[in-house]
Write a protein that holds these residues in place. Structure first.
Motif, PDB file in Angstrom:
ATOM      1  N   LEU A 190       0.853  -1.196   0.000  1.00  0.00           N
ATOM      2  CA  LEU A 190       0.000   0.000   0.000  1.00  0.00           C
ATOM      3  C   LEU A 190       0.883   1.237   0.000  1.00  0.00           C
ATOM      4  O   LEU A 190       1.886   1.279   0.698  1.00  0.00           O
ATOM      5  N   PHE A 191       0.483   2.222  -0.763  1.00  0.00           N
ATOM      6  CA  PHE A 191       1.152   3.530  -0.721  1.00  0.00           C
ATOM      7  C   PHE A 191       0.170   4.532  -0.108  1.00  0.00           C
ATOM      8  O   PHE A 191      -1.007   4.551  -0.475  1.00  0.00           O
ATOM      9  N   VAL A 192       0.668   5.350   0.812  1.00  0.00           N
ATOM     10  CA  VAL A 192      -0.166   6.398   1.402  1.00  0.00           C
ATOM     11  C   VAL A 192       0.612   7.713   1.354  1.00  0.00           C
ATOM     12  O   VAL A 192       1.739   7.782   1.850  1.00  0.00           O
ATOM     13  N   ILE A 193       0.010   8.707   0.751  1.00  0.00           N
ATOM     14  CA  ILE A 193       0.663  10.023   0.677  1.00  0.00           C
ATOM     15  C   ILE A 193       0.169  10.850   1.857  1.00  0.00           C
ATOM     16  O   ILE A 193      -0.935  11.396   1.832  1.00  0.00           O
ATOM     17  N   ASP A 194       0.974  10.870   2.923  1.00  0.00           N
ATOM     18  CA  ASP A 194       0.495  11.507   4.149  1.00  0.00           C
ATOM     19  C   ASP A 194       1.475  12.480   4.796  1.00  0.00           C
ATOM     20  O   ASP A 194       1.069  13.387   5.501  1.00  0.00           O
ATOM     21  N   HIS A 195       2.780  12.324   4.574  1.00  0.00           N
ATOM     22  CA  HIS A 195       3.715  13.072   5.415  1.00  0.00           C
ATOM     23  C   HIS A 195       3.790  14.564   5.129  1.00  0.00           C
ATOM     24  O   HIS A 195       3.924  15.345   6.057  1.00  0.00           O
ATOM     25  N   SER A 209       7.067  16.523  -6.248  1.00  0.00           N
ATOM     26  CA  SER A 209       7.820  15.624  -7.135  1.00  0.00           C
ATOM     27  C   SER A 209       7.851  14.214  -6.569  1.00  0.00           C
ATOM     28  O   SER A 209       7.686  13.238  -7.312  1.00  0.00           O
ATOM     29  N   ALA A 210       8.049  14.111  -5.245  1.00  0.00           N
ATOM     30  CA  ALA A 210       8.074  12.789  -4.610  1.00  0.00           C
ATOM     31  C   ALA A 210       6.707  12.128  -4.721  1.00  0.00           C
ATOM     32  O   ALA A 210       6.598  10.931  -5.012  1.00  0.00           O
ATOM     33  N   HIS A 211       5.647  12.917  -4.522  1.00  0.00           N
ATOM     34  CA  HIS A 211       4.294  12.371  -4.628  1.00  0.00           C
ATOM     35  C   HIS A 211       4.020  11.871  -6.050  1.00  0.00           C
ATOM     36  O   HIS A 211       3.430  10.813  -6.252  1.00  0.00           O
ATOM     37  N   ARG A 216       2.882   8.171  -7.312  1.00  0.00           N
ATOM     38  CA  ARG A 216       1.675   7.904  -8.121  1.00  0.00           C
ATOM     39  C   ARG A 216       2.033   7.154  -9.398  1.00  0.00           C
ATOM     40  O   ARG A 216       1.355   6.206  -9.780  1.00  0.00           O
ATOM     41  N   ASP A 217       3.122   7.576 -10.030  1.00  0.00           N
ATOM     42  CA  ASP A 217       3.538   6.924 -11.286  1.00  0.00           C
ATOM     43  C   ASP A 217       3.916   5.467 -11.027  1.00  0.00           C
ATOM     44  O   ASP A 217       3.542   4.573 -11.779  1.00  0.00           O
ATOM     45  N   PHE A 218       4.655   5.245  -9.936  1.00  0.00           N
ATOM     46  CA  PHE A 218       5.100   3.877  -9.613  1.00  0.00           C
ATOM     47  C   PHE A 218       3.889   2.999  -9.292  1.00  0.00           C
ATOM     48  O   PHE A 218       3.781   1.869  -9.775  1.00  0.00           O
ATOM     49  N   ALA A 219       2.977   3.540  -8.482  1.00  0.00           N
ATOM     50  CA  ALA A 219       1.788   2.770  -8.087  1.00  0.00           C
ATOM     51  C   ALA A 219       0.949   2.399  -9.326  1.00  0.00           C
ATOM     52  O   ALA A 219       0.475   1.274  -9.452  1.00  0.00           O
ATOM     53  N   ALA A 220       0.808   3.352 -10.247  1.00  0.00           N
ATOM     54  CA  ALA A 220       0.018   3.093 -11.456  1.00  0.00           C
ATOM     55  C   ALA A 220       0.682   2.023 -12.309  1.00  0.00           C
ATOM     56  O   ALA A 220       0.029   1.109 -12.817  1.00  0.00           O
ATOM     57  N   LYS A 221       1.990   2.116 -12.438  1.00  0.00           N
ATOM     58  CA  LYS A 221       2.735   1.172 -13.284  1.00  0.00           C
ATOM     59  C   LYS A 221       2.603  -0.269 -12.770  1.00  0.00           C
ATOM     60  O   LYS A 221       2.455  -1.203 -13.544  1.00  0.00           O
ATOM     61  N   PHE A 222       2.657  -0.411 -11.428  1.00  0.00           N
ATOM     62  CA  PHE A 222       2.684  -1.773 -10.870  1.00  0.00           C
ATOM     63  C   PHE A 222       1.351  -2.219 -10.269  1.00  0.00           C
ATOM     64  O   PHE A 222       1.255  -3.305  -9.704  1.00  0.00           O
ATOM     65  N   GLY A 223       0.325  -1.376 -10.371  1.00  0.00           N
ATOM     66  CA  GLY A 223      -0.984  -1.771  -9.867  1.00  0.00           C
ATOM     67  C   GLY A 223      -1.075  -1.796  -8.353  1.00  0.00           C
ATOM     68  O   GLY A 223      -1.776  -2.628  -7.768  1.00  0.00           O
ATOM     69  N   ILE A 224      -0.361  -0.876  -7.708  1.00  0.00           N
ATOM     70  CA  ILE A 224      -0.384  -0.794  -6.245  1.00  0.00           C
ATOM     71  C   ILE A 224      -1.508   0.162  -5.817  1.00  0.00           C
ATOM     72  O   ILE A 224      -1.684   1.227  -6.418  1.00  0.00           O
ATOM     73  N   ARG A 225      -2.236  -0.227  -4.781  1.00  0.00           N
ATOM     74  CA  ARG A 225      -3.295   0.639  -4.259  1.00  0.00           C
ATOM     75  C   ARG A 225      -2.650   1.851  -3.580  1.00  0.00           C
ATOM     76  O   ARG A 225      -1.803   1.693  -2.689  1.00  0.00           O
TER      77      ARG A 225
END
Lengths: 374, 175
Positions: free
Chosen positions: A16-21, A32-34, A38-47
């Motif tokens: 799981l990826f959570v953009i919180d910090h 840029s980090a966010h 998002r790009d990595f999660a989309a590429k690999f199908g991560i929630r």
């Protein structure tokens, strides 16, 4: 990882990826980090849970990923929070997480166990925050280092899931590797709501412990940690009258429903002291929505609180209310190290949401029992 | 590659040094994309201008619970970037300890030498043999040798380099 042949994901359903910090992005670097996430999660199908959805530990809990016997690694020290669900949850660094995502493996040493026995029913004005501050006062900031904490005792059945999460969350302030509540009735009822039934984690009757600590909670008073360390804990009465410039109620430690309910009981029909900045940040959107629906956000806003969507921001000095030189905050978060929430000469007092709300009304550290009764 | 025989000048710190002391979150979360921008802020509240005063090969010597708090890996990484060759302490917080091994910064748990050490003393460490000496004070101490896997990680310069070379973690018996 891109250059190492490790640019892969072992199982996207277990990540799981959570953009919180620092969320929403307060500067281009965070943006840029966010974007990279998002790009990595989309590429690999991560929630991925994006801006405003919640703080990672709360998100993991609400979505049913933490349950008895789960092994959870988080790239955040407060991952111990999830031990409230009888899960073995521990914080690691970013390289550890990257390798675990790629390989589905990590390295862990089996920790020694520590038993914390809590007995008797705490008074209604006492929350998990007061209990864990009292425990850390006793064991010290390195008293649980490396070890796995188990909570035991007759007080447990009186402690809510929200408070349990607060207690497990802050065990890392004493160095713990993980902190576990047993799978009792309170947990079973909580898990049943998300359709998880029948798995129970309990201590072996002949389990051996490296150390045992015991606490009676029936006479526990509201506790406050003064700077510069989390084990500098005193009863609220000893610190009453310390003037504050800011009040923060939120974080992965104390941004849950129960926390804002306790604050709202004190703030209803009252105004925060003029000149004190008061900031409230629910730990997830679902908590935010429940507070909205029940009118509790109205109570907070009417009393003078600034209310934000979920973020870790203020607790780590990332954004949403940093402290200036010489300023003082009373915060429901977890660490009071110098400079954590702003200028190096600012001061952080840690307390429960009830104590923070009472302090917001008075503009100085105040005893919540004046408003809630003894 | 990391040298398993280290000699360096000591910087002395106390107990309970947090990762916020090493690098405050307000910098970490501001300069995420460029670690070099964080360098001037390393340990700034304990040793002003540390980044200008530190020399390549220096050793940090501290008391109990070094590296407590946040899991930020930038803390050991920035010490390594500044040329710190090892951290010797009476005890370490666990996430700092594992982050240090992972990024290839030797972390040494000891008791007599850190207590005897004053700032500027010269220390030598032989990680493989498990010997720590304060050469200025003439104090010698045996340290618990690292498990084989830690030595393999350090010899590669960190766990990512290890996995890049060997395709897996060094622990055998893992599936």
């Amino acid at each position: 990882m891109r250059e190492t042949g490790l640019y892969k994901v072992f199982d996207p359903l277990k990540v799981l990826f959570v953009i919180d910090h620092a969320s929403p992005a307060p500067h281009v670097e965070a943006a840029s980090a966010h974007k990279m996430m998002r790009d990595f999660a989309a590429k690999f199908g991560i929630r991925l849970f994006d801006v405003g959805e919640g703080i990672c530990h709360q998100i993991v809990a609400e979505n049913g990923y933490s349950r008895p016997f789960s092994l959870i690694l988080g790239a955040d020290s407060h991952t111990t929070t999830l031990g409230a669900f009888s899960a073995f949850a521990t914080g690691v660094g970013s390289t550890d997480i990257a390798l675990a995502i790629a390989l589905g493996k990590t390295w862990l040493r089996v920790p020694e166990s520590v038993k914390i026995a809590i007995e008797e029913e705490p008074k209604p004005f006492i929350s998990g925050k007061d209990i864990i501050l009292r425990i850390i006062k006793e064991v010290g900031v390195d008293g649980l280092t490396y070890r796995a904490v188990e909570f035991h005792g007759s007080a447990i059945k009186h402690i809510s899931m929200d408070s349990r999460m607060t207690m497990c969350n802050m065990c890392v302030e004493a160095g713990a590797k993980t902190a576990l509540f047993p799978s009792d009735e309170v947990l079973s009822m909580n898990l049943a709501q998300i359709g998880v039934e029948g798995i129970k984690l309990e201590a072996d009757p002949d389990a051996e412990y490296e150390e045992i600590f015991s606490f009676d909670l029936d006479n526990l008073e509201p506790q406050v940690a003064e700077p510069p360390n989390v084990d500098r804990v005193r009863a609220v009465e000893e610190l009453e009258g310390v003037e504050v410039d800011q009040v923060f109620i939120g974080s992965c430690t104390n941004g849950r429903y129960e926390d804002f309910l306790a604050a709202a009981r004190i703030l209803r029909g009252r105004k925060v002291k003029k000149g004190v900045r008061c900031i409230a940040v629910p730990a997830s959107r679902s908590i935010y929505l429940r507070l909205l629906k029940e009118g509790l956000l109205h109570v907070l806003a009417e009393s003078g609180f600034f209310i934000a969507h979920s973020t870790c921001g203020p607790c780590i000095g990332a954004h949403l209310g940093l402290l200036g030189p010489g300023e003082t905050v009373i915060s429901t978060s977890n660490r009071n190290f110098p400079g954590r929430m702003g200028d190096k000469n600012s001061r952080i007092y840690l307390a429960s949401p009830a104590t923070a709300a009472a302090s917001a009304v008075e503009g100085k550290i105040a005893d919540p029992r004046k408003y809630l009764g003894r | 590659m990391i040298d398993l025989e280290i000699r360096g000048r000591a910087w002395k710190l106390g107990d309970d040094i947090s990762t916020d002391h090493i690098i405050s979150g307000k910098y970490k979360f501001r300069a995420i994309s460029n670690i070099q921008e964080m360098v001037p802020h390393v340990l700034e509240e304990l040793i002003p201008d540390f980044y200008l005063k530190v020399r390549r090969g220096d050793i940090i010597v501290a008391g109990k619970n070094f590296g407590m708090g946040s899991s930020r890996e930038h803390a050991p990484l920035l010490l390594k970037i500044l040329g710190i060759s090892a951290v010797v302490a009476e005890s370490f917080a666990r996430i700092f300890f594992r982050n240090s091994i992972n990024i290839g910064l030797p972390v040494i748990t000891a008791s007599e030498v850190p207590r005897a050490t004053e700032e500027g003393d010269v220390l030598s460490v032989d990680i493989e043999k498990g010997i720590l000496i304060n050469m200025s004070k003439g104090v010698k101490e045996s340290i618990r040798p690292y498990p084989r896997e830690f030595l393999e990680i350090l010899e590669c310069g960190g766990i990512v380099e290890y996995v890049r070379k060997h395709g897996d973690l060094p622990w055998r018996g893992t599936k």
